[in-house]
Scaffold this active site. Structure first.
Site, short mmCIF file in Angstrom:
data_model
loop_
_atom_site.label_atom_id
_atom_site.label_comp_id
_atom_site.label_asym_id
_atom_site.label_seq_id
_atom_site.Cartn_x
_atom_site.Cartn_y
_atom_site.Cartn_z
CD GLU A 45 -0.02 -9.04 -1.69
OE1 GLU A 45 0.32 -7.85 -1.83
OE2 GLU A 45 -0.45 -9.48 -0.61
CE1 TYR A 128 4.19 -5.98 -0.05
CE2 TYR A 128 3.04 -6.10 -2.16
CZ TYR A 128 3.04 -6.23 -0.79
OH TYR A 128 1.91 -6.64 -0.15
CG ASP A 146 3.61 -2.21 2.03
OD1 ASP A 146 4.28 -2.25 3.08
OD2 ASP A 146 2.37 -2.18 2.03
#
Length: 366
Positions: A45, A128, A146
């Site tokens: 991520e 996020y 996102d």
DNA sequence: AACCCGTGGTT
DNA sequence: TAACCAAGGGT
């Protein structure tokens, strides 16, 4: 946009089912989808922030190979971590990840926390990334909003708020809290992003292939290419730099470690200055500034190349010179003398990797 | 809120 | 080709 407003236009249960069925059939086979190891989800991520999947894949594989666990990464030297990140950009991501992983090792016994409150305190984990790790690794029904999610949902729900404004993200988070599948939050969040990456693309979305077009208000109204609304970004500023490749009497070249904050923090570079418009020539400015900044007495040689490097927010126009290092006031931790065989471990940004190609190593090779 | 922080691919 | 875009976060 609350639950009632959304359910008025969409059969939420059917939407979830259509989206999840599509994802289960069409999802890409990606390295970070092999398991749900929270550490690997976390690394992926961070790498995927503002970065395309195809770019991340080789970096992710090398990174996990080199630092397979929280234990391994927490024991690594920062220089090694930055070297593994070399070329990916946004290097503070690497330094923040490294620092946060150390914290998880010490404070949480090496277990990535599974609550929004705790995980959000980690360096580099914003709204996020917190939602992404919690939902993908732990199955917690938190939104992970996102750019993809805002684009997809702005079309499906016909949301005309400007997605360039920071506060707009909250509108989409509330929408996701209504829509998200509590049976499979992981697949639901990933499916929204996958749909944005593969079908609901920015300029020419493939609506005829879209598994949820029946639920999409923009498709019904023909406004899919008008959404999302996103105000313009201002254009980059241009900066003139002069870089000098300084060679000492032994034929070694001087490199410099950048400050620990700001642009390209803690990465290595060749000595350089910003050129300003004065009566003084670039060579004169270089000579003076090398003494002021580095305590280096130098003789500037020839201009050997010009390089342009474009960042997200600025442009470097770089003139590259050769030069002789006559004297260095003091040896410094931030300055190193290296030859070609010693350069490899030092992490350089791409801007200086371009310059590296013009270093006249051959001049003093035996 | 506005700005800083990289890089490579697409249009 | 300049602008835009990509699984954002820190300050």
């Amino acid at each position: 946009m609350n639950h009632d407003e959304i359910s008025k236009n969409i059969d939420i249960k059917q939407f979830r089912e259509d989206l999840l069925n599509w994802f289960m059939a069409e999802q890409r086979n990606l390295p970070w989808r092999q398991d749900q190891d929270p550490y690997k989800v976390w690394v992926s991520e961070i790498m995927l922030q503002q970065t395309k999947v195809d770019t991340v894949i080789p970096y992710f594989n090398r990174f996990i190979d080199q630092f397979p666990s929280i234990e391994a990464l927490s024991e690594a030297e920062e220089e090694k971590v930055l070297k593994a990140w070399e070329g990916l950009g946004y290097y503070s991501r690497a330094r923040n990840l490294h620092s946060a992983v150390k914290e998880v090792k010490e404070k949480y016994g090496g277990v990535v926390p599974n609550t929004p409150e705790e995980i959000s305190t980690l360096r580099g984990v914003g709204p996020y990334t917190a939602g992404a790790i919690l939902s993908i690794a732990y199955g917690v029904p938190e939104p992970a909003v996102d750019g993809n999610v805002m684009r997809v949902l702005s079309r499906i729900l016909s949301i005309w708020d400007d997605i360039a404004k920071p506060k707009t993200r909250k509108i989409f988070e509330e929408a996701v809290r209504t829509l998200i599948s509590h049976d499979n939050p992981s697949y639901f969040n990933q499916a929204l992003m996958e749909l944005g990456a593969l079908i609901c693309t920015p300029t020419s979305p493939s609506c005829l292939l879209c598994p949820v077009r029946d639920h999409c208000q923009a498709f019904h109204e023909g406004t899919q290419t008008d959404l999302p609304v996103k105000t313009k970004t201002k254009k980059q500023k241009s900066l003139n730099l002069a870089v000098v490749i300084l060679t000492d009497q032994e034929g070694k070249t001087l490199i410099h470690k950048r400050p620990s904050e700001g642009l390209l923090a803690n990465l290595w570079e060749f000595p350089n200055i910003e050129i300003v418009q004065t009566i003084k020539s670039e060579k004169e400015q270089l000579t003076e500034q090398m003494l002021t900044l580095y305590g280096a007495t130098v003789e500037i040689g020839n201009l050997i190349t010009r390089i342009e490097h474009v960042f997200s927010h600025l442009i470097w126009n770089i003139n590259v010179y050769t030069g002789k290092l006559v004297e260095l006031e003091e040896e410094n931790i931030m300055l190193k003398r290296v030859n070609e065989t010693e350069i490899e471990p030092y992490p350089f940004p791409v801007s200086h990797q371009k310059i590296l190609k013009f270093v006249p190593w051959s001049k003093y090779r035996d």
